[in-house]
Design an enzyme around this catalytic site. Structure first.
Site, PDB file in Angstrom:
ATOM      1  N   GLY A 720      16.062 -15.546  14.933  1.00  0.00           N
ATOM      2  CA  GLY A 720      17.053 -16.421  14.293  1.00  0.00           C
ATOM      3  C   GLY A 720      16.797 -16.690  12.829  1.00  0.00           C
ATOM      4  O   GLY A 720      17.691 -16.564  11.992  1.00  0.00           O
ATOM      5  N   GLU A 721      15.595 -17.086  12.489  1.00  0.00           N
ATOM      6  CA  GLU A 721      15.308 -17.431  11.104  1.00  0.00           C
ATOM      7  C   GLU A 721      14.911 -16.232  10.237  1.00  0.00           C
ATOM      8  O   GLU A 721      15.372 -16.121   9.098  1.00  0.00           O
ATOM      9  CB  GLU A 721      14.258 -18.542  11.064  1.00  0.00           C
ATOM     10  CG  GLU A 721      14.916 -19.870  11.414  1.00  0.00           C
ATOM     11  CD  GLU A 721      13.986 -20.872  12.013  1.00  0.00           C
ATOM     12  OE1 GLU A 721      13.318 -20.525  13.008  1.00  0.00           O
ATOM     13  OE2 GLU A 721      13.917 -22.000  11.504  1.00  0.00           O
TER      14      GLU A 721
END
Ligand code: FAD
Lengths: 764, 324
Positions: A720-721
């Site tokens: 995600g990041e």
């Protein structure tokens, strides 16, 4: 260790999962492209988001907020508001039970729910519950508040000036600057053949999730149920219990669906406590959702940062020194504004110094925002690397390849379980056509093309605790019970895929129960890209245990040694003689017990090693040298997040990350009025998130899987990041390549470009 | 949140004018701007008067002298895709197509686009600014990157419309119906500078309705268009833009109309630049002179000098692209 400020206090460690699960080799389900199991519900509207909750007798609440950047409440008069039609309750600081310290979990709470010292626009002054939302909002207007306006500070520089207005006892410094050093910076710089030095800034960004923040609270006697739009029901659970001083066992927090958070919904909001208090005094369920405007000022932001970078290198590109000095402001209340971590860990370098300074200002409080601190760091560090490459006459990809570490220098020099950084650089460059692109001739026209690259790592890759329960019913269907929220990332889908992989049960036969503190088990909030690497292995362990139990029962019935048996689809088959098999549904033991339960826990991370995702992004831009208009025309993201669980949602995460990176690079910026300290662009058209027309059609994801067998039982490190850290820096580097102008301040708008072109012209 | 108001939908123009002449009445066409203003508390209203039942305000039709009449309720989307408009009045078609977003263009009308209230964040926000009831213009010493470089003085808004500059360049004439009957106002005289009155943006008096816009016959061989610059690709107002209509004959500029968006409280016609061009060949020297004339007299605020560069750039870009 990266500061995991969404995980406050002690984190309980769980025991190692009992069975040693061997790493997957070939997989049948995991890694495939699988559409979301709840996709139909989400797009058809049958999914019930917290904002959709309607309960019988439910009241609607709204919050009166401070219109000033810095003020004190002198007097408050609710008498007129109380008499208005439909108004059921009004809460102020004076209301019994409303004097609640905030945040309840910290040692030294810095404020309270209705603090009379208002430190930024939007601070809570009062709240109303009424029969309808319009009545509640009308009542807010009828509350008369006398404020004493105070001088305010908006920037780090102002906040640190002698005689500046002070926000908290003890001054405007949140803490002394956090300094990190290794080796000898001075020596490193003196050994360098080339040194580059520059100061960069990133603008403050707002999360703007689709669903606004809010809760519905309902009491049954002394038991409280909360429906919350949250990334972590357990974080809310704990805070609600502590704030209201009731046992955790009496609180149930439910967050089945939620419409995005990006870090702004990792903790319990004041609004949840206010809803619960109003529900208590009215003895009615209360719904309290913020307005869109409130979410711009009061639910967090990516703090603005200023970063001074100095890099030194030998002629051959070997880094000899990195200095990274960062200041920032987390706003009016304690919140991290740290950026330096990645600068101290991404590249091999013996002499490093970093410092992070964080200061209070009269502005909305920061919250973790998708890879907190890292995109800012990349904006500065990776532009500096680009400049260094130019200074050395080296290719930017080559310069980075020259400085690849095998260990985490910041974390005790422990080796990485895997690093795909070099492969991301190489394979990404190939997919992008980097060499060909950089070798091209510049066109004569006013629109110039440019190509840029930026690398990154992310400082976390999951860990304990997480407990997942898998139940196999006698008809062969499965129930997957997990605490994690699905914040839009596809958690339910990949978790089902893991269970399907182990048990051979098709996805249609797996039902999910999740994100409910009353019925599921603890896991940390979905932040830090932890859900795949923390909860995935727990799901596998749970399914593994079910499988073990099932095979044991089958072995007895088939009169074969259990080691000889394997689960294949809906059948148990002998590995020696494939004619010897037994349908799962025919296992008598299962029928007798009706259900087999497997409890899986996330074991500890590998000892003495560091698990880290890496990513390298490549950007192509077009810059109009007359107008300063910048278009991002192509992006390639090479990601080492380990094994992709669901390749479809993996790619979706990357595309979303790239779009957010475009927002940082090109369009997004909170604007505070210098005269009043109020935010002037707290709405969806003045605060500019990227639109479909700001995003290139041509985006490619290269999944670099280093085959990590040590990180955890799934081989996945979290996506995600890492998907958004390098994007903005790659775009800025592409702009520099296109027109030879270094954009140190985000965002890159025609406004900024015009100014830079003017300066360039002046210099001649 | 929306305040309380009455809603009326008169079916004749006379009734509509009557309703609108009442204190606290506001006209409602597509509502995309009005409702936002009410929700944000920019101004208050007692009654919202829908214009949607008024037949006179609908439709696009040819006029006897070869021009085009566009009813005020014609949506921006209809204008953007109307073949005649695209062919003969490309500046208007492009202006309409570049406004707002697809949803807003489907709902927003030409009349509403011309009469929309300014987008200044102080005017729209919780600030008691001069255009509301306050004493001064917050933009003067505040966050003024999006504000005016021409014609500001007591209030530094920029006119938000992307269609109005084209209408001025095309010498369109508005028909206005009011308590005293109908009158015609050229778009070039429709808008009001703050120096005249900083509480209004146009000449419409209480009770007056813009019913239609009439475009004169397009000049033979006219080249026209609208070029808009903005921070993001869509759903964004102009940082600056240029609506133009230029006729080149026998190698010389016969007629030029250049009107800027995003830089002044009204669509900003750069008559000096037009004068410089007229009768000249569109060579580099002429273009340069026009560029200089276009920015002459600009008075940037602390944060918006870049708009001078944008105006220079866009005038040069547009004129250079016109076949000589
Ligand atoms: C997010 C957003 C982005 C936008 N971006 C742009 C942009 O980039 N460029 C651009 O040009 N516009 C933009 N707009 C404005 C949009 O184009 C206008 O809102 C729309 O054209 C207004 O039309 P309407 O019919 O909805 O007007 P309404 O909202 O119904 O009316 C607008 C105003 O005009 C008055 N009015 C309407 N019709 C008449 C009439 N016939 N006679 C007299 N008064 C009348 C109303 O009383 C009201 O004050 C944007 C709007 C929004 C909300």
């Amino acid at each position: 260790m990266v500061e995991l400020y969404w995980l406050q206090g002690a984190v309980p460690e769980t025991t190692k999962p009992s069975p040693e699960m061997p790493p997957w080799k070939e997989t049948a389900v995991v890694g495939k492209r699988v559409p979301r199991v709840d996709g139909y519900d989400r797009v058809s509207g049958s999914a019930v988001y917290p904002r959709d909750i309607l309960l019988p007798d439910m009241l609607h609440a709204a919050i009166l907020r401070c219109p000033h950047a810095h003020a004190k409440v002198k007097k408050i008069d609710v008498s007129a508001a109380e008499k208005m039609p439909g108004v059921r309750a009004i809460l102020t600081a004076q209301s019994p039970g409303a004097d609640i310290p905030w945040f309840p979990r910290r040692d030294k709470p810095s404020t309270s729910i209705f603090d009379q010292h208002l430190r930024c626009e939007g601070d809570e002054v009062a709240a109303v519950a009424a029969d309808t939302l319009l009545q509640a909002q009308d009542a807010l207007k009828a509350i008369k508040v006398q404020y004493e306006e105070l001088p305010f500070v908006l920037s780090v520089e102002e906040a640190l000036k002698e005689g500046a207005p002070v926000l908290h006892e003890g001054g405007n410094r949140v803490a002394p600057p956090a300094v990190y050093e290794r080796g000898d910076l001075k020596k490193g710089l003196s050994e360098a053949d080339a040194v580059v030095e520059r100061t960069y800034t990133t603008a403050c960004e707002i999360h703007v999730p689709m669903e606004v923040h809010g809760s519905v609270a309902k009491w049954d006697g002394n038991r409280l149920t909360v429906w919350d739009s949250t990334q972590g029901v357990f974080a809310v659970h704990e805070t609600v219990a502590e704030a209201l001083k009731i046992p955790m066992a009496n609180v149930r927090v439910i967050g089945h669906y939620m419409g995005g958070g990006f870090g702004s919904k990792l903790e319990c909001g004041k609004y949840t406590i206010i809803a619960a208090l109003l529900a208590k005094v009215t003895a009615r369920p209360v719904k309290l959702f913020l307005t869109r405007e409130e979410t711009f000022t009061m639910t967090g932001n990516r703090p603005p940062n200023k970063m001074s970078v100095r890099l030194g290198a030998k002629k051959d590109g070997t880094l000899t020194a990195i200095e990274f000095l960062s200041t920032g402001t987390g706003g009016a209340y304690p919140a991290s504004a740290t950026t330096s971590f990645m600068a101290t860990d991404l590249y091999l370098c013996p002499n490093v110094k970093s410092s992070d300074e964080n200061v209070f200002t009269n502005a909305g409080r920061a919250r973790p925002f998708r890879a907190p601190g890292f995109p800012q760091c990349a904006w500065a560090l990776e532009q500096a690397m680009d400049e260094l490459a130019a200074r050395l006459g080296m290719d930017p990809v080559e310069l980075r390849l020259k400085n690849i570490p095998k260990t985490s220098q910041r974390r005790g020099n422990q080796p990485y379980t895997s690093t795909g950084l070099a492969d991301c650089l190489r394979e990404g460059a190939k997919a992008f056509g980097w060499n060909e692109a950089r070798a091209r001739k510049k066109p004569d026209g006013p629109v110039k093309k440019g190509f840029g690259v930026a690398a990154s790592l992310w400082g976390y890759a999951g860990g304990p605790p997480s407990t997942v329960i898998v139940k196999l019913f006698s008809d062969g269907s499965v129930n997957l019970n997990m605490g994690a929220a699905d914040i839009g990332t596809g958690t339910k889908t990949f978790m089902s895929m893991i269970v399907s992989e182990e048990l051979g049960v098709p996805l249609e036969k797996i039902q999910i129960e999740h994100a409910d503190t009353g019925t599921t088990q603890y896991t940390a909030p979905s932040g830090g890209s932890k859900t795949v690497p923390s909860d995935g292995p727990a799901a596998r362990a749970a399914a593994w245990e079910v499988k073990k139990k099932l095979l044991a029962l089958a072995a007895e019935e088939m009169k074969l040694p259990v080691e000889e048996l394997m689960l294949s689809g809906a059948e148990i088959v002998s590995t020696k003689d494939s004619t010897k098999k037994l349908a799962v549904k025919a296992v008598k033991g299962l029928e007798r017990q009706q259900v087999l339960v497997g409890v899986g826990t996330r074991g500890p991370n590998p000892e003495g090693k560091i698990v880290t995702p890496f990513a390298v992004h490549f950007a192509e831009v077009e810059v109009d040298e007359r107008t300063g208009e910048v278009r991002v025309t192509r992006l390639v993201a090479a990601q080492d997040s380990g094994r992709p669980m669901n390749r479809l949602t993996y790619d979706c995460q990357v595309f979303g990350g790239l779009v957010m990176g475009i927002g940082l690079a090109r369009t997004e910026e909170r604007v505070l009025d210098r005269q009043t300290g109020k935010m002037v662009n707290a709405n969806w058209h003045d605060y500019k998130i990227p639109t479909a027309l700001d995003v290139p059609v041509d985006q490619k994801v290269v999944a670099v899987d280093p085959g990590d067998t040590e990180c955890n039982a799934t081989g996945a490190k979290g996506i995600g990041e890492p998907a958004t850290i390098a994007t903005a820096a790659a775009i800025a580097n592409a702009v520099a390549d296109a027109v030879g102008v270094r954009v140190v301040d985000s965002p890159i708008t025609p406004i900024r470009m015009s100014q830079l072109f003017r300066e360039r012209q002046k210099k001649g | 949140m929306l305040p309380n108001f009455a809603y009326v939908r008169p079916s004749t123009l006379v009734d509509a004018v009557k309703e609108l002449a009442k204190p606290g009445a506001a006209a409602h066409a597509g509502g995309t701007d009005l409702i936002g203003c009410l929700r944000d508390g920019v101004f208050d209203t007692k009654s919202v008067v829908s214009l949607t039942a008024l037949k006179e305000l609908h439709g696009v039709s040819a006029t006897p002298d070869g021009g085009l009449r566009i009813g005020a309720l014609t949506t921006l989307a209809e204008i953007a895709r109307h073949p005649e408009i695209a062919k003969l009045y490309p500046a208007l078609a492009q202006g309409a197509a570049s406004a707002a977003s697809p949803q807003l263009r489907n709902q927003g009308t030409l009349g509403g686009n011309i009469c929309q209230r300014p987008r200044c964040w102080y005017f729209r926000g919780d600030f008691d600014c001069a255009r509301k009831n306050g004493e001064f213009c917050y933009a003067e010493n505040g966050e003024n990157r999006y504000h005016a470089i021409f014609g500001g003085e007591t209030c530094h808004i920029v006119h938000p419309s992307d269609t109005a500059p084209a209408l001025v360049a095309l010498e369109a004439v508005a028909t206005v119906a009011g308590p005293n009957g109908k009158r015609k106002v050229p778009l070039g005289k429709f808008f009001v500078l703050p120096a005249v009155d900083h509480k209004r943006e146009n000449v419409l008096a209480k009770g007056e309705i813009l019913t239609e816009v009439v475009l004169p016959k397009a000049p033979e061989g006219a080249r026209g268009g609208y070029r808009k610059m903005r921070v993001r690709g869509v759903w964004d107002f102009a940082l600056a833009g240029l609506a133009y209509s230029v006729v080149v004959k026998g190698g010389k500029v016969e007629r030029a109309r250049l009107v800027l968006s995003g830089v002044a409280p009204i669509p900003w016609r750069v008559a000096e630049a037009e004068k410089v061009l007229t009768g000249k060949a569109l060579d580099a020297a002429t273009v340069k002179a026009a560029v200089e004339a276009a920015v002459a007299g600009a008075k940037p605020l602390a944060e918006n000098a870049y708009k001078i560069d944008l105006v220079r750039a866009v005038v040069e870009e547009v004129l250079t692209a016109i076949p000589k």
